[in-house]
Design an enzyme around this catalytic site. Structure first.
Site, PDB file in Angstrom:
ATOM      1  N   TYR A  13     -28.234 -40.273 -40.751  1.00 50.58           N
ATOM      2  CA  TYR A  13     -29.323 -40.944 -40.027  1.00 50.58           C
ATOM      3  C   TYR A  13     -30.194 -39.928 -39.289  1.00 50.58           C
ATOM      4  CZ  TYR A  13     -31.503 -44.372 -36.844  1.00 50.58           C
ATOM      5  OH  TYR A  13     -32.394 -45.149 -36.134  1.00 50.58           O
ATOM      6  N   ARG A  22     -23.720 -52.560 -32.543  1.00 48.90           N
ATOM      7  CA  ARG A  22     -24.395 -51.889 -31.429  1.00 48.90           C
ATOM      8  C   ARG A  22     -23.830 -52.417 -30.115  1.00 48.90           C
ATOM      9  NH1 ARG A  22     -30.594 -51.169 -33.794  1.00 48.90           N
ATOM     10  NH2 ARG A  22     -30.334 -53.102 -34.917  1.00 48.90           N
ATOM     11  N   VAL A  75     -25.121 -53.538 -27.248  1.00 48.56           N
ATOM     12  CA  VAL A  75     -25.624 -54.761 -26.606  1.00 48.56           C
ATOM     13  C   VAL A  75     -25.103 -55.990 -27.354  1.00 48.56           C
ATOM     14  CG1 VAL A  75     -27.690 -56.097 -26.052  1.00 48.56           C
ATOM     15  CG2 VAL A  75     -27.659 -53.633 -25.619  1.00 48.56           C
TER      16      VAL A  75
HETATM   17  P1  NAD Z   1     -32.704 -53.316 -38.680  1.00 48.18           P
HETATM   18  O1  NAD Z   1     -31.500 -52.870 -39.417  1.00 48.18           O
HETATM   19  O2  NAD Z   1     -32.667 -54.646 -38.017  1.00 48.18           O
HETATM   20  O3  NAD Z   1     -33.987 -53.276 -39.626  1.00 48.18           O
HETATM   21  C1  NAD Z   1     -34.149 -52.359 -40.666  1.00 48.18           C
HETATM   22  C2  NAD Z   1     -34.711 -53.099 -41.869  1.00 48.18           C
HETATM   23  O4  NAD Z   1     -34.927 -52.157 -42.943  1.00 48.18           O
HETATM   24  C3  NAD Z   1     -33.769 -54.177 -42.413  1.00 48.18           C
HETATM   25  O5  NAD Z   1     -34.466 -55.388 -42.569  1.00 48.18           O
HETATM   26  C4  NAD Z   1     -33.304 -53.607 -43.748  1.00 48.18           C
HETATM   27  O6  NAD Z   1     -32.979 -54.608 -44.692  1.00 48.18           O
HETATM   28  C5  NAD Z   1     -34.484 -52.756 -44.155  1.00 48.18           C
HETATM   29  N1  NAD Z   1     -34.140 -51.682 -45.103  1.00 48.18           N
HETATM   30  C6  NAD Z   1     -33.137 -50.774 -44.991  1.00 48.18           C
HETATM   31  N2  NAD Z   1     -33.136 -49.952 -46.053  1.00 48.18           N
HETATM   32  C7  NAD Z   1     -34.176 -50.332 -46.860  1.00 48.18           C
HETATM   33  C8  NAD Z   1     -34.678 -49.880 -48.105  1.00 48.18           C
HETATM   34  N3  NAD Z   1     -34.115 -48.856 -48.757  1.00 48.18           N
HETATM   35  N4  NAD Z   1     -35.745 -50.530 -48.627  1.00 48.18           N
HETATM   36  C9  NAD Z   1     -36.322 -51.568 -47.996  1.00 48.18           C
HETATM   37  N5  NAD Z   1     -35.874 -52.047 -46.813  1.00 48.18           N
HETATM   38  C10 NAD Z   1     -34.811 -51.441 -46.251  1.00 48.18           C
HETATM   39  O7  NAD Z   1     -33.043 -52.180 -37.610  1.00 48.18           O
HETATM   40  P2  NAD Z   1     -34.049 -52.149 -36.373  1.00 48.18           P
HETATM   41  O8  NAD Z   1     -33.253 -52.030 -35.154  1.00 48.18           O
HETATM   42  O9  NAD Z   1     -35.040 -53.254 -36.491  1.00 48.18           O
HETATM   43  O10 NAD Z   1     -34.758 -50.740 -36.612  1.00 48.18           O
HETATM   44  C11 NAD Z   1     -36.025 -50.633 -37.251  1.00 48.18           C
HETATM   45  C12 NAD Z   1     -36.435 -49.174 -37.314  1.00 48.18           C
HETATM   46  O11 NAD Z   1     -36.504 -48.631 -35.993  1.00 48.18           O
HETATM   47  C13 NAD Z   1     -35.475 -48.284 -38.111  1.00 48.18           C
HETATM   48  O12 NAD Z   1     -36.210 -47.357 -38.859  1.00 48.18           O
HETATM   49  C14 NAD Z   1     -34.682 -47.573 -37.040  1.00 48.18           C
HETATM   50  O13 NAD Z   1     -34.240 -46.316 -37.486  1.00 48.18           O
HETATM   51  C15 NAD Z   1     -35.712 -47.460 -35.917  1.00 48.18           C
HETATM   52  N6  NAD Z   1     -35.042 -47.366 -34.613  1.00 48.18           N
HETATM   53  C16 NAD Z   1     -34.456 -48.464 -34.040  1.00 48.18           C
HETATM   54  C17 NAD Z   1     -33.803 -48.330 -32.820  1.00 48.18           C
HETATM   55  C18 NAD Z   1     -33.154 -49.519 -32.141  1.00 48.18           C
HETATM   56  O14 NAD Z   1     -32.580 -49.343 -31.070  1.00 48.18           O
HETATM   57  N7  NAD Z   1     -33.210 -50.719 -32.662  1.00 48.18           N
HETATM   58  C19 NAD Z   1     -33.747 -47.095 -32.188  1.00 48.18           C
HETATM   59  C20 NAD Z   1     -34.337 -45.998 -32.811  1.00 48.18           C
HETATM   60  C21 NAD Z   1     -34.997 -46.155 -34.014  1.00 48.18           C
HETATM   61  N1  UDP Z   2     -20.342 -48.507 -27.542  1.00 49.68           N
HETATM   62  C1  UDP Z   2     -19.277 -49.034 -26.831  1.00 49.68           C
HETATM   63  N2  UDP Z   2     -18.721 -50.194 -27.279  1.00 49.68           N
HETATM   64  C2  UDP Z   2     -19.181 -50.869 -28.356  1.00 49.68           C
HETATM   65  C3  UDP Z   2     -20.285 -50.328 -29.070  1.00 49.68           C
HETATM   66  C4  UDP Z   2     -20.834 -49.145 -28.634  1.00 49.68           C
HETATM   67  O1  UDP Z   2     -18.828 -48.459 -25.831  1.00 49.68           O
HETATM   68  O2  UDP Z   2     -18.627 -51.925 -28.675  1.00 49.68           O
HETATM   69  C5  UDP Z   2     -20.967 -47.255 -27.053  1.00 49.68           C
HETATM   70  C6  UDP Z   2     -21.177 -46.184 -28.104  1.00 49.68           C
HETATM   71  O3  UDP Z   2     -20.026 -45.383 -28.249  1.00 49.68           O
HETATM   72  C7  UDP Z   2     -22.349 -45.421 -27.517  1.00 49.68           C
HETATM   73  C8  UDP Z   2     -23.173 -46.513 -26.807  1.00 49.68           C
HETATM   74  O4  UDP Z   2     -22.265 -47.591 -26.583  1.00 49.68           O
HETATM   75  O5  UDP Z   2     -21.914 -44.494 -26.568  1.00 49.68           O
HETATM   76  C9  UDP Z   2     -24.371 -47.007 -27.597  1.00 49.68           C
HETATM   77  O6  UDP Z   2     -23.938 -47.354 -28.882  1.00 49.68           O
HETATM   78  P1  UDP Z   2     -24.884 -48.006 -29.991  1.00 49.68           P
HETATM   79  O7  UDP Z   2     -24.099 -48.047 -31.252  1.00 49.68           O
HETATM   80  O8  UDP Z   2     -25.450 -49.289 -29.482  1.00 49.68           O
HETATM   81  O9  UDP Z   2     -26.135 -47.017 -30.092  1.00 49.68           O
HETATM   82  P2  UDP Z   2     -26.306 -45.435 -30.235  1.00 49.68           P
HETATM   83  O10 UDP Z   2     -24.985 -44.746 -30.063  1.00 49.68           O
HETATM   84  O11 UDP Z   2     -26.871 -45.241 -31.594  1.00 49.68           O
HETATM   85  O12 UDP Z   2     -27.226 -45.112 -29.134  1.00 49.68           O
END
Ligand code: NAD
Ligand code: UDP
Ligand code: UDP
Length: 313
Positions: A144, A185, A187
């Site tokens: 990732y 995740r 939350v």
């Molecule tokens: P999500 O998993 O809910 O959404 C991602 C979407 O992309 C899904 O609908 C999935 O089906 C689609 N997808 C995955 N691979 C694909 C492919 N090969 N072709 C077409 N579609 C594909 O995730 P999200 O939380 O909504 O995140 C959206 C974007 O934001 C991602 O790029 C993620 O890396 C970025 N992002 C999210 C967070 C967060 O906290 N949610 C943080 C940092 C970055």
């Molecule tokens: N985490 C946790 N319990 C859970 C899921 C996640 O303590 O049930 C922790 C995880 O180890 C990390 C933080 O919460 O330190 C955020 O995790 P998440 O997977 O939401 O996002 P990211 O690590 O990608 O920021």
């Protein structure tokens, strides 16, 4: 009216973004292979004549016509992106290459949803865009982190070599309704555990920190960045930082009927110990900052999960 492509529009952030774009009067083409996205996120828009859904894997080239591309497609939670690390890397690298080739051909502005994970386990705190990060290229998060780093490199390459109009958003932890209950995740895990009357699973001692941004603030930031002429990278996230234990105690307080406690398990390998965005650049360039404090954003999120889990039973 503009035509806007949203890759990953069946996912959590993408579906909120589509909703905002349709409300602004734009026409939206959603590209999604439904790997982590869900049909419910798309079916809510199908009655709108300005909305179109194409089930498509962005690793494969595609021909479309549009003015703007929001490129969000990529599995985002550690559980999802580690499920098939090669596919995750292909999605970030080949998928972004295809979206850039498309943007070049149709002269569209393209915005990449990058991530705070490009900073890895950061040794500078809070993280400004100038920090180059501390990423393990062979660890379990590499597919990732390195995928997004390569995607950013492709974006600036197409900007500088091919004149493509690009924008890079570095998104920090975002939460809200339409996250899926099984994404692992923190939350979603904590809220679902509390609603099911299970103990909340803290990985490590709970002293690691994250900064949680409500999804409406994130969508506003993404649209402001697209509508600017900036190419970034620009951090988008909420700068209020919490330990994971503080988050757990907040969730327990907000779901008092849960009557559960905390259990501690091992910390995943390469789990960042602290994370907080420096958002000075977003404030200056986009006049943007988050407005929704944690408890205010958790309320509708808890209400959403309550309904989701109810439907499962
Ligand atoms: P999500 O998993 O809910 O959404 C991602 C979407 O992309 C899904 O609908 C999935 O089906 C689609 N997808 C995955 N691979 C694909 C492919 N090969 N072709 C077409 N579609 C594909 O995730 P999200 O939380 O909504 O995140 C959206 C974007 O934001 C991602 O790029 C993620 O890396 C970025 N992002 C999210 C967070 C967060 O906290 N949610 C943080 C940092 C970055
Ligand atoms: N985490 C946790 N319990 C859970 C899921 C996640 O303590 O049930 C922790 C995880 O180890 C990390 C933080 O919460 O330190 C955020 O995790 P998440 O997977 O939401 O996002 P990211 O690590 O990608 O920021
Ligand atoms: N591409 C696409 N749609 C388009 C234009 C290009 O999916 O409308 C793909 C193309 O198939 C290639 C990638 O984007 O895999 C990069 O395209 P570019 O034209 O930059 O490179 P080239 O095809 O010359 O390698």
């Amino acid at each position: 009216m503009k035509t806007v492509v949203v890759t990953g529009g069946g996912g959590f952030i993408g579906s909120h973004l589509i909703e905002a774009l349709l409300e602004k009067g734009e026409a939206v083409i959603c590209l999604d292979n439904l790997f982590t996205g869900v049909k419910k996120n798309i079916s809510r828009f199908l009655a709108n004549p300005r909305f179109e859904f194409i089930r498509h894997d962005i690793v494969v080239p595609i021909l479309l016509e549009a003015e703007e591309i929001y490129h969000l497609a990529c599995p985002a939670s550690p559980v999802h992106y580690q499920n098939n690390p090669i596919k995750t890397l292909k999605t970030s690298v080949l998928g972004t290459l295809n979206m850039l080739g498309l943007a070049k051909r149709i002269q569209a502005r393209i915005l990449l949803a990058s991530t705070s994970e490009v900073y890895g386990d950061p040794q500078i705190h809070p993280q400004p865009e100038t920090y180059c990060g501390n990423v393990n290229p062979v660890g379990p998060r590499a597919c990732y982190d390195e995928g997004k780093r390569a995607a950013e490199t492709l974006m600036v390459g197409y900007r500088d070599y091919n004149g493509v109009n690009v924008a890079i958003a570095r998104i920090f932890n975002t939460y809200g309704p339409r996250m899926v209950p099984n994404d692992g995740r923190v939350v979603s895990n904590f809220i679902c555990q509390a609603l099911r009357g299970e103990d909340l699973t803290i990985y490590g001692d709970g002293s690691q920190t994250r900064s949680f941004c409500y999804v409406s603030d994130m969508v506003d930031g993404l649209i402001r960045l697209m509508e600017s002429t900036e190419s970034g990278p620009v951090n988008l996230g909420n700068p209020t930082e919490f330990t994971i234990e503080e988050l757990a105690r907040t969730v327990l307080r907000m779901i008092p009927e849960s009557n559960t406690g905390l259990v501690y398990g091992p910390l995943p390998v390469d789990d960042p110990t602290q994370r907080r965005p420096d958002i000075a650049l977003a404030k200056r360039l986009l006049d943007w900052q988050p407005t929704v404090p944690l408890e205010q954003g958790l309320e509708p999120t808890i209400a959403y999960f309550r309904e989701e889990l109810g439907e499962d039973q």
